[in-house]
Design a protein around this motif. Structure first.
Motif, PDB file in Angstrom:
ATOM      1  N   GLN A 198     -13.807  -8.528   8.632  1.00 55.18           N
ATOM      2  CA  GLN A 198     -13.891  -7.765   9.874  1.00 55.18           C
ATOM      3  C   GLN A 198     -14.884  -6.626   9.692  1.00 55.18           C
ATOM      4  O   GLN A 198     -14.911  -5.984   8.649  1.00 55.18           O
ATOM      5  CB  GLN A 198     -12.526  -7.189  10.241  1.00 55.18           C
ATOM      6  N   HIS A 203      -6.767 -14.092  17.019  1.00 54.87           N
ATOM      7  CA  HIS A 203      -5.727 -13.794  18.005  1.00 54.87           C
ATOM      8  C   HIS A 203      -5.920 -14.665  19.245  1.00 54.87           C
ATOM      9  O   HIS A 203      -5.195 -14.533  20.211  1.00 54.87           O
ATOM     10  CB  HIS A 203      -5.779 -12.320  18.410  1.00 54.87           C
ATOM     11  N   TYR A 233       0.903  -1.162   0.000  1.00 52.63           N
ATOM     12  CA  TYR A 233       0.000   0.000   0.000  1.00 52.63           C
ATOM     13  C   TYR A 233       0.935   1.204   0.000  1.00 52.63           C
ATOM     14  O   TYR A 233       1.483   1.548   1.055  1.00 52.63           O
ATOM     15  CB  TYR A 233      -0.845   0.050   1.263  1.00 52.63           C
ATOM     16  N   ASN A 240      -0.867  -7.791  15.057  1.00 54.36           N
ATOM     17  CA  ASN A 240      -1.581  -6.728  14.329  1.00 54.36           C
ATOM     18  C   ASN A 240      -0.675  -6.196  13.232  1.00 54.36           C
ATOM     19  O   ASN A 240       0.511  -5.965  13.450  1.00 54.36           O
ATOM     20  CB  ASN A 240      -1.936  -5.562  15.273  1.00 54.36           C
ATOM     21  N   GLY A 241      -1.255  -6.030  12.050  1.00 55.47           N
ATOM     22  CA  GLY A 241      -0.492  -5.460  10.947  1.00 55.47           C
ATOM     23  C   GLY A 241       0.392  -6.469  10.224  1.00 55.47           C
ATOM     24  O   GLY A 241       1.182  -6.102   9.348  1.00 55.47           O
ATOM     25  N   ALA A 242       0.271  -7.775  10.556  1.00 57.19           N
ATOM     26  CA  ALA A 242       1.132  -8.800   9.944  1.00 57.19           C
ATOM     27  C   ALA A 242       0.831  -8.991   8.462  1.00 57.19           C
ATOM     28  O   ALA A 242       1.680  -9.461   7.701  1.00 57.19           O
ATOM     29  CB  ALA A 242       0.958 -10.125  10.675  1.00 57.19           C
ATOM     30  N   GLY A 243      -0.406  -8.688   8.056  1.00 56.71           N
ATOM     31  CA  GLY A 243      -0.786  -8.887   6.660  1.00 56.71           C
ATOM     32  C   GLY A 243      -1.891  -9.914   6.477  1.00 56.71           C
ATOM     33  O   GLY A 243      -2.213 -10.305   5.342  1.00 56.71           O
ATOM     34  N   LYS A 244      -2.513 -10.337   7.565  1.00 58.04           N
ATOM     35  CA  LYS A 244      -3.521 -11.404   7.480  1.00 58.04           C
ATOM     36  C   LYS A 244      -4.729 -10.970   6.650  1.00 58.04           C
ATOM     37  O   LYS A 244      -5.159 -11.677   5.741  1.00 58.04           O
ATOM     38  CB  LYS A 244      -3.984 -11.806   8.900  1.00 58.04           C
ATOM     39  N   THR A 245      -5.281  -9.793   6.983  1.00 53.87           N
ATOM     40  CA  THR A 245      -6.472  -9.322   6.261  1.00 53.87           C
ATOM     41  C   THR A 245      -6.118  -9.051   4.796  1.00 53.87           C
ATOM     42  O   THR A 245      -6.912  -9.345   3.891  1.00 53.87           O
ATOM     43  CB  THR A 245      -7.024  -8.047   6.930  1.00 53.87           C
ATOM     44  N   THR A 246      -4.927  -8.533   4.561  1.00 58.67           N
ATOM     45  CA  THR A 246      -4.501  -8.269   3.177  1.00 58.67           C
ATOM     46  C   THR A 246      -4.416  -9.585   2.397  1.00 58.67           C
ATOM     47  O   THR A 246      -4.859  -9.661   1.243  1.00 58.67           O
ATOM     48  CB  THR A 246      -3.134  -7.542   3.177  1.00 58.67           C
TER      49      THR A 246
END
Ligand SMILES: Nc1ncnc2c1ncn2[C@@H]1O[C@H](COP(=O)(O)OP(=O)(O)OP(=O)(O)O)[C@@H](O)[C@H]1O
Length: 285
Positions: A87, A191, A17, A42-48
């Motif tokens: 989410q 989590h 991004y 958080n921010g690891a890239g899972k949702t991406t």
């Protein structure tokens, strides 16, 4: 499609991004009839990663195949076979909850039984409430029901049990396990280590857009321990005299010391996985 081909195969995925490199060579797979948990801070890239697998985002590089197809190019026939719970769900409908679920089911050729799903998830208790008036946990339950109602071949669940009370969480776990047993590939992010210990057939630990470890929960724990010169022995002591556990533990510790090893007593299950995750994150930092 052959069931021996994994439901999801992502290889060397990259996505940025702007200046933020959210995926940095991610490998991820999920098998049919199994629950795969994607874990990471958080921010690891899972949702991406899930967004790439559901065709919401197009990766900059690498490849992703979902049920044998490229999700970015796939048509409506493919989308009908893939369930998605994202989410915050994006559920803003002015319709009553149960009406929306019935409508969702009507879009599929062979949906699950709406009343059964609604009862299992307790949706029938607020079935007449307008969706926009639902509490966070109720909305989560409805979003989960909508993701699975079409009997998908593959379902992505982004933190499915977040915001749910313990009794509903338990029901959700039962539902997810049952779904996998009927052949659906379930990919979930969470989590909560209890979710993983109680549900996941395999896990993929990611951080900074890369996979740090993957395999069954036991494999990830034992591989990690082996890499640190440790091994986990599971044993049950039988016929032990009341009160003699402390002395026995001390004897075992001195025996381990004779072999140059240190004996640590672990909590087992979810607690072990959590400490492995924390170690992996620390090593990666
Ligand atoms: N739309 C966006 N624009 C810019 N940066 C983004 C965007 N979405 C995500 N990011 C960044 O990409 C990285 C990966 O985010 P992502 O949401 O995939 O992580 P996550 O593992 O799902 O996190 P969480 O556990 O907090 O949900 C983070 O650094 C995040 O700040």
């Amino acid at each position: 499609m052959h069931n021996d081909t994994p439901a999801l195969v992502a290889e060397d995925l990259t996505l940025s991004y702007g200046p933020v490199r959210a995926l940095d060579g991610l490998d991820l797979r999920a098998e049919h009839g199994a629950v795969t948990a994607v874990l990471g801070p958080n921010g690891a890239g899972k949702t991406t990663a899930i967004s790439c697998a559901t065709g919401l985002l197009r990766p900059d590089g690498g490849s992703v195949r979902v049920l044998g197809e490229d999700p970015w190019r796939a048509g409506p026939g493919h989308r009908a076979r893939v369930g998605v719970m994202i989410q915050d769900g994006g559920l803003t409908s002015g319709a009553p909850a149960l009406t929306l679920l019935r409508y969702g089911a009507s879009l599929h050729a062979d949906p699950l039984d709406v009343d059964e799903v609604a009862q299992h998830l307790g949706i029938d208790e607020f079935g007449g409430t307008l969706v926009r008036r639902l509490s966070g946990g109720q909305r989560q339950r409805l979003a989960l029901a909508l993701a699975i109602i079409g009997r998908p071949d593959l379902v992505f669940l982004d933190e499915p049990t977040a915001g749910m009370d313990p009794s509903i969480r338990r029901r959700v776990r039962t539902l997810i396990k049952g779904l996998a047993r009927t052949g659906t590939a379930v990919v979930l992010t969470t989590h909560l280590m209890d979710d993983v210990a109680g549900l996941a057939d395999s896990v993929c630990v990611i951080a900074r857009g890369r996979a740090l470890a993957s395999g069954s929960v036991d494999e990830v724990i034992s591989d990690h321990q082996a890499g640190r010169g440790a091994a986990c022995l599971q044993a049950t002591l039988r016929d032990i005299e009341p009160g003699s556990l402390d002395a026995l533990t001390a004897d075992l510790q001195s025996l381990a010391a004779k072999h140059g090893a240190r004996l640590e007593l672990g909590a087992g299950g979810a607690a072990d996985l959590e400490s492995v995750l924390l170690d992996l994150m620390e090593e990666d930092a």
